[in-house]
Design a protein around this motif. Structure first.
Motif, mmCIF file in Angstrom:
data_model
loop_
_atom_site.group_PDB
_atom_site.id
_atom_site.type_symbol
_atom_site.label_atom_id
_atom_site.label_comp_id
_atom_site.label_asym_id
_atom_site.label_seq_id
_atom_site.Cartn_x
_atom_site.Cartn_y
_atom_site.Cartn_z
ATOM 1 N N ALA A 133 -0.069 -36.427 -11.024
ATOM 2 C CA ALA A 133 0.194 -35.285 -10.145
ATOM 3 C C ALA A 133 1.429 -34.533 -10.629
ATOM 4 C CB ALA A 133 0.419 -35.762 -8.713
ATOM 5 N N LEU A 134 1.492 -33.242 -10.302
ATOM 6 C CA LEU A 134 2.689 -32.453 -10.595
ATOM 7 C C LEU A 134 3.542 -32.364 -9.342
ATOM 8 C CD1 LEU A 134 1.403 -29.462 -12.746
ATOM 9 C CD2 LEU A 134 2.675 -31.469 -13.499
ATOM 10 N N VAL A 135 4.837 -32.599 -9.530
ATOM 11 C CA VAL A 135 5.811 -32.485 -8.449
ATOM 12 C C VAL A 135 6.940 -31.628 -8.981
ATOM 13 C CG1 VAL A 135 7.320 -33.719 -6.846
ATOM 14 C CG2 VAL A 135 5.238 -34.823 -7.694
ATOM 15 N N THR A 136 7.365 -30.654 -8.188
ATOM 16 C CA THR A 136 8.448 -29.782 -8.607
ATOM 17 C C THR A 136 9.526 -29.775 -7.531
ATOM 18 O OG1 THR A 136 8.945 -27.562 -9.462
ATOM 19 C CG2 THR A 136 7.355 -27.693 -7.660
ATOM 20 N N GLY A 137 10.753 -29.575 -7.930
ATOM 21 C CA GLY A 137 11.853 -29.561 -6.974
ATOM 22 C C GLY A 137 13.188 -29.541 -7.675
ATOM 23 N N GLU A 138 14.232 -29.861 -6.919
ATOM 24 C CA GLU A 138 15.585 -29.907 -7.463
ATOM 25 C C GLU A 138 15.955 -31.364 -7.719
ATOM 26 O OE1 GLU A 138 18.328 -28.005 -4.810
ATOM 27 O OE2 GLU A 138 17.105 -26.209 -4.696
#
Length: 146
Positions: free
Chosen positions: A49-54
């Motif tokens: 899965a792709l997860v994006t964030g800081e």
């Protein structure tokens, strides 16, 4: 790199066959920020899965996690006590070493994309704080999909 060259840089990370040395160096630099305010936008592939964030350091995650616990109901004093007990228990166990985890704030799980005339927008659930094992990261890049 000689010992003399690396002596002034505590963020130097030794290669590990399971962990990406570049990602580990970025994490070490975030963890060294005593103000706990640093963050870097990333996109990770975890379990397909792709997860994006800081991407944030462990200290910042811990501070924000404690603050978040106080907002979910119940007695914040009890929750703070529980968190302190976890920290004391964790101190003696290598399997929960903060260097084995990475932390994201405002994490968005990209489940699909919504196309429009303005471009492609990632869609999916968002979480204020998210934690995963570094060994689970299959790939990463700096920045977030727009």
């Amino acid at each position: 790199m000689s010992e003399d060259q690396s002596a002034g840089h505590s963020h130097v990370v030794r290669p590990d066959p399971v962990r990406d040395v570049y990602l580990m160096t970025i994490l070490a630099m975030l963890d060294e920020d005593s103000s706990n305010k640093s963050a870097v936008s990333v996109t990770l592939q975890v379990g397909g899965a792709l997860v994006t964030g800081e991407l944030i350091g462990h200290g910042r995650w811990q501070d924000e996690f404690k603050a978040w616990l106080a907002t979910i109901g119940g007695s914040s004093d009890v929750l703070a006590t529980v968190f302190d007990a976890i920290d004391q228990e964790r101190a003696g166990h290598d399997q929960d070493d903060p260097n084995q985890f990475l932390h994201l704030r405002n994490a968005k799980f990209i489940t699909n994309y919504l196309g429009s005339m303005e471009g492609i927008t990632p869609q999916g659930p968002e979480r204020p704080l998210w934690r995963t094992r570094i060994a689970e990261v299959q790939g990463w890049s700096l920045g977030r999909p727009q």
